[in-house]
Design a protein around this motif. Structure first.
Motif, PDB file in Angstrom:
ATOM      1  N   VAL A   1       0.852  -1.195   0.000  1.00  0.00           N
ATOM      2  CA  VAL A   1       0.000   0.000   0.000  1.00  0.00           C
ATOM      3  C   VAL A   1       0.881   1.235   0.000  1.00  0.00           C
ATOM      4  O   VAL A   1       1.868   1.296   0.751  1.00  0.00           O
ATOM      5  N   VAL A   2       0.529   2.214  -0.822  1.00  0.00           N
ATOM      6  CA  VAL A   2       1.211   3.509  -0.828  1.00  0.00           C
ATOM      7  C   VAL A   2       0.149   4.604  -0.760  1.00  0.00           C
ATOM      8  O   VAL A   2      -0.766   4.638  -1.584  1.00  0.00           O
ATOM      9  N   VAL A   3       0.269   5.473   0.235  1.00  0.00           N
ATOM     10  CA  VAL A   3      -0.645   6.617   0.364  1.00  0.00           C
ATOM     11  C   VAL A   3       0.203   7.885   0.460  1.00  0.00           C
ATOM     12  O   VAL A   3       1.059   8.000   1.336  1.00  0.00           O
ATOM     13  N   VAL A   4      -0.034   8.821  -0.466  1.00  0.00           N
ATOM     14  CA  VAL A   4       0.667  10.103  -0.455  1.00  0.00           C
ATOM     15  C   VAL A   4      -0.354  11.206  -0.251  1.00  0.00           C
ATOM     16  O   VAL A   4      -1.433  11.188  -0.856  1.00  0.00           O
ATOM     17  N   ASN A   5      -0.041  12.155   0.605  1.00  0.00           N
ATOM     18  CA  ASN A   5      -0.945  13.300   0.773  1.00  0.00           C
ATOM     19  C   ASN A   5      -0.183  14.609   0.652  1.00  0.00           C
ATOM     20  O   ASN A   5       0.932  14.743   1.153  1.00  0.00           O
ATOM     21  N   ILE A   6      -0.767  15.529  -0.069  1.00  0.00           N
ATOM     22  CA  ILE A   6      -0.235  16.866  -0.270  1.00  0.00           C
ATOM     23  C   ILE A   6      -1.432  17.760  -0.553  1.00  0.00           C
ATOM     24  O   ILE A   6      -2.450  17.290  -1.060  1.00  0.00           O
ATOM     25  N   SER A   7      -1.324  19.034  -0.243  1.00  0.00           N
ATOM     26  CA  SER A   7      -2.509  19.894  -0.346  1.00  0.00           C
ATOM     27  C   SER A   7      -2.754  20.427  -1.757  1.00  0.00           C
ATOM     28  O   SER A   7      -3.673  20.006  -2.451  1.00  0.00           O
ATOM     29  N   THR A   8      -1.944  21.368  -2.211  1.00  0.00           N
ATOM     30  CA  THR A   8      -2.289  22.106  -3.432  1.00  0.00           C
ATOM     31  C   THR A   8      -1.554  21.656  -4.684  1.00  0.00           C
ATOM     32  O   THR A   8      -1.991  21.951  -5.788  1.00  0.00           O
ATOM     33  N   PHE A   9      -0.442  20.955  -4.542  1.00  0.00           N
ATOM     34  CA  PHE A   9       0.318  20.547  -5.727  1.00  0.00           C
ATOM     35  C   PHE A   9      -0.016  19.105  -6.076  1.00  0.00           C
ATOM     36  O   PHE A   9       0.341  18.185  -5.351  1.00  0.00           O
ATOM     37  N   ASN A  10      -0.714  18.886  -7.191  1.00  0.00           N
ATOM     38  CA  ASN A  10      -1.147  17.548  -7.589  1.00  0.00           C
ATOM     39  C   ASN A  10      -0.832  17.314  -9.065  1.00  0.00           C
ATOM     40  O   ASN A  10      -1.677  17.545  -9.934  1.00  0.00           O
ATOM     41  N   PRO A  11       0.394  16.885  -9.372  1.00  0.00           N
ATOM     42  CA  PRO A  11       0.812  16.718 -10.765  1.00  0.00           C
ATOM     43  C   PRO A  11       0.266  15.438 -11.389  1.00  0.00           C
ATOM     44  O   PRO A  11      -0.302  14.583 -10.707  1.00  0.00           O
ATOM     45  N   VAL A  12       0.460  15.307 -12.691  1.00  0.00           N
ATOM     46  CA  VAL A  12       0.124  14.086 -13.426  1.00  0.00           C
ATOM     47  C   VAL A  12       1.394  13.601 -14.121  1.00  0.00           C
ATOM     48  O   VAL A  12       2.006  14.370 -14.866  1.00  0.00           O
ATOM     49  N   PRO A  13       1.849  12.349 -13.934  1.00  0.00           N
ATOM     50  CA  PRO A  13       1.318  11.348 -13.002  1.00  0.00           C
ATOM     51  C   PRO A  13       1.403  11.823 -11.548  1.00  0.00           C
ATOM     52  O   PRO A  13       2.128  12.758 -11.236  1.00  0.00           O
ATOM     53  N   SER A  14       0.683  11.116 -10.690  1.00  0.00           N
ATOM     54  CA  SER A  14       0.590  11.509  -9.287  1.00  0.00           C
ATOM     55  C   SER A  14       1.902  11.258  -8.551  1.00  0.00           C
ATOM     56  O   SER A  14       2.800  10.560  -9.038  1.00  0.00           O
ATOM     57  N   LEU A  15       1.984  11.824  -7.359  1.00  0.00           N
ATOM     58  CA  LEU A  15       3.173  11.620  -6.528  1.00  0.00           C
ATOM     59  C   LEU A  15       3.285  10.172  -6.052  1.00  0.00           C
ATOM     60  O   LEU A  15       4.397   9.671  -5.831  1.00  0.00           O
ATOM     61  N   SER A  16       2.162   9.479  -5.909  1.00  0.00           N
ATOM     62  CA  SER A  16       2.233   8.056  -5.549  1.00  0.00           C
ATOM     63  C   SER A  16       2.839   7.262  -6.709  1.00  0.00           C
ATOM     64  O   SER A  16       3.585   6.293  -6.493  1.00  0.00           O
ATOM     65  N   ALA A  17       2.545   7.692  -7.954  1.00  0.00           N
ATOM     66  CA  ALA A  17       3.161   7.047  -9.116  1.00  0.00           C
ATOM     67  C   ALA A  17       4.658   7.328  -9.158  1.00  0.00           C
ATOM     68  O   ALA A  17       5.452   6.485  -9.594  1.00  0.00           O
ATOM     69  N   MET A  18       5.067   8.515  -8.680  1.00  0.00           N
ATOM     70  CA  MET A  18       6.487   8.847  -8.608  1.00  0.00           C
ATOM     71  C   MET A  18       7.215   7.858  -7.703  1.00  0.00           C
ATOM     72  O   MET A  18       8.339   7.419  -8.010  1.00  0.00           O
ATOM     73  N   ILE A  19       6.578   7.485  -6.580  1.00  0.00           N
ATOM     74  CA  ILE A  19       7.180   6.516  -5.660  1.00  0.00           C
ATOM     75  C   ILE A  19       7.274   5.143  -6.312  1.00  0.00           C
ATOM     76  O   ILE A  19       8.307   4.460  -6.232  1.00  0.00           O
ATOM     77  N   VAL A  20       6.195   4.719  -6.988  1.00  0.00           N
ATOM     78  CA  VAL A  20       6.186   3.407  -7.654  1.00  0.00           C
ATOM     79  C   VAL A  20       7.296   3.338  -8.691  1.00  0.00           C
ATOM     80  O   VAL A  20       8.018   2.336  -8.798  1.00  0.00           O
ATOM     81  N   ASN A  21       7.456   4.427  -9.460  1.00  0.00           N
ATOM     82  CA  ASN A  21       8.474   4.447 -10.509  1.00  0.00           C
ATOM     83  C   ASN A  21       9.887   4.455  -9.940  1.00  0.00           C
ATOM     84  O   ASN A  21      10.756   3.717 -10.401  1.00  0.00           O
ATOM     85  N   ARG A  22      10.118   5.272  -8.928  1.00  0.00           N
ATOM     86  CA  ARG A  22      11.476   5.408  -8.390  1.00  0.00           C
ATOM     87  C   ARG A  22      11.942   4.145  -7.681  1.00  0.00           C
ATOM     88  O   ARG A  22      13.101   3.726  -7.824  1.00  0.00           O
ATOM     89  N   TYR A  23      11.029   3.501  -6.934  1.00  0.00           N
ATOM     90  CA  TYR A  23      11.432   2.346  -6.130  1.00  0.00           C
ATOM     91  C   TYR A  23      11.010   1.017  -6.754  1.00  0.00           C
ATOM     92  O   TYR A  23      11.206  -0.029  -6.147  1.00  0.00           O
ATOM     93  N   LYS A  24      10.441   1.077  -7.983  1.00  0.00           N
ATOM     94  CA  LYS A  24      10.085  -0.115  -8.757  1.00  0.00           C
ATOM     95  C   LYS A  24       9.217  -1.073  -7.941  1.00  0.00           C
ATOM     96  O   LYS A  24       9.539  -2.247  -7.737  1.00  0.00           O
ATOM     97  N   LEU A  25       8.103  -0.528  -7.432  1.00  0.00           N
ATOM     98  CA  LEU A  25       7.186  -1.337  -6.632  1.00  0.00           C
ATOM     99  C   LEU A  25       6.440  -2.316  -7.529  1.00  0.00           C
ATOM    100  O   LEU A  25       6.350  -2.146  -8.743  1.00  0.00           O
TER     101      LEU A  25
END
Length: 483
Positions: free
Chosen positions: A175-199
């Motif tokens: 499970v990966v849960v990312v929270n941030i208020s106003t900055f929400n890019p595409v792909p999402s920050l949770s996708a950034m984690i999946v890509n960087r750490y090859k989940l």
């Protein structure tokens, strides 16, 4: 003139009623808290004595009891452990003095807005130096590009430290849960984690945006629920804020407040539902509670992102915020109190309520439960000096209880949802966390929401074991703050 000094016996006589009062209260707390342990043995003895009079169909009864016990065992909620957490270690290149902030914004704001911002910055409760990303090239040519760089810097810094600290492998994270208020890019920050750490491909990922400073504890609650249906899994939570991407340049004072309050920061948290991880984990999650006041228009609008008259986008912070936050806290306490307060405090609260509401005892002051009887440590979101002052008064806390929150605000400013983790890191660096201690984390956020997380320390955490952003400077704290 010869001064008269009271004798030792006179001093003892004055202290006797006070000591008796304290002893009486301690006895009251002990009896009410342990009442069940006195009643249950008596009930069992009575059942054994009257065993001959029980129903003769003992086999059927035993079968039903066995079935119920089995169902209760297999359907019981899974325990959730906090293996460890890391707070982003700010690069000293981002350390910025107030004078540098004034210099940067002086040519961007009108004289009136500049004077207002300067006054607010001095009164927020933050120190002379805080951490700001991208101030040297401010304003950035692209706030989006700057926001992505800031998010990647904080996110990767915290998660890298957490992965190295815990030794968890990417394939074990479910499970990966990312929270941030106003900055929400595409792909999402949770996708950034999946890509960087090859989940792995079946990892459950969630990105919580626009939920304000309470979202970190909401992420904990969500991860807890997801871990109830995944066996032997880990949940990675990343709470961060990137204020550079939403900096407001205009003359609306209610929108200038966010510029003065928010600073960069983040925290990565690893949760587990594996029983074997209990021995290596720091805390067990006891309760999580969420209160949403969005149905009330005043609460919904008190923190609101919208353009000003000139079309410049910013976050409006209403003057109603302290009152709204107080109402949300009161509602959250009403839900959480019965779960955490000792029976003695609940009885006193109930007695006062009955006296005021049903016995016309209007002169009887409302009883504020003593939450120090339920918790040893308090991590209250460092939203600003006014927010912390209000919480201290409402909950009747001591300066010692508020120290982690005030020192976090002083050193880091308002790092949004991650502030409660910097506060817990402060308590650990001070060597205050002992086995069995209970920690109450409280977050407030737009919507308007209040969220709580209650943790129990599974072991004593000595300072020489701690490795967090406070450890190199902890001997300089606490710092005396002006009233």
């Amino acid at each position: 003139m010869q001064q008269h000094h009271p004798s030792h016996s006179q001093t003892q006589n004055k202290m006797a009623p006070k000591n008796l009062k304290i002893l009486t209260k301690q006895c009251y707390h002990h009896l009410t808290t342990n009442a069940l342990f006195l009643i249950i043995p008596a009930a069992l003895c009575a059942a054994i004595i009257n065993l001959d009079h029980l129903y003769h169909g003992s086999l059927t009864t035993a079968a039903i009891l066995t079935l119920c016990a089995s169902l209760a065992y297999f359907l019981r909620p899974r325990k959730v452990y906090l293996v460890d957490f890391t707070c982003y270690r700010h690069d000293r290149a981002f350390l910025t003095h107030r004078d540098a902030i004034r210099e940067k914004i002086s040519g961007l704001l009108s004289p009136e807005s500049f004077a207002f911002s300067t006054k607010v910055i001095e009164r927020t409760g933050a120190g002379d130096e805080t951490f700001i990303y991208g101030l040297r090239d401010f304003p950035p040519k692209s706030s989006f590009a700057c926001g992505r760089e800031e998010a990647e810097t904080v996110l990767c810094g915290a998660v890298d430290d957490l992965m190295a600290k815990t030794g968890v492998e990417a394939a074990q994270i479910g499970v990966v849960v990312v929270n941030i208020s106003t900055f929400n890019p595409v792909p999402s920050l949770s996708a950034m984690i999946v890509n960087r750490y090859k989940l792995r491909e079946d990892v459950l990922t969630y990105s919580l945006g626009g939920m304000g400073c309470s979202a970190g504890l909401i992420a904990v609650d969500l991860a807890k629920r997801l871990l109830q249906v995944q066996r032997n899994s880990y949940a990675l939570i990343m709470s961060l804020e990137c204020p550079t991407s939403s900096y407001y340049i205009g003359d609306d004072k209610s929108k200038l407040l966010s510029n003065c309050l928010f600073r960069m920061g983040g925290a990565a948290v690893l949760l587990s539902n594996r029983r074997s991880d209990r021995r290596i984990s720091k805390y067990e999650l006891i309760h999580s509670s969420r209160t949403h006041r969005g149905a009330d228009d005043r609460s919904y609008k008190c923190v609101f992102q919208e353009p000003d008259k000139e079309g410049a986008l910013g976050i409006t912070i209403s003057k109603d915020l302290p009152a709204v936050a107080g109402e949300a806290l009161k509602a959250n306490i009403s839900a959480l109190g019965p779960l955490v307060l000792p029976v003695s405090e609940q009885l006193l609260f109930l007695a006062t309520l009955i006296g005021r509401k049903y016995l016309n005892m209007r002169g009887l002051a409302p009883y504020v439960p003593d939450f120090k009887a339920a918790f040893e440590h308090f991590c209250i979101h460092a939203g600003g000096k006014a927010v912390l002052d209000a919480a201290e008064t409402s909950l009747k806390l001591r300066a010692w209880d508020m120290e982690p929150s005030r020192m976090t605000l002083y050193r880091y400013g308002n790092t949004s949802s991650s502030s409660v983790w910097y506060q817990l890191a402060y308590a650990e660096a001070k060597g205050r966390v002992r086995k069995g201690d209970r920690v109450w984390q409280i977050g407030f956020g737009s919507g308007f929401k209040c969220a709580s997380g209650v943790w129990r320390a599974l072991r004593t955490i000595p300072p020489n074991e701690v490795d967090n952003p406070w450890i190199q400077v902890i001997d300089h704290y606490p710092i005396s703050l002006p009233n």
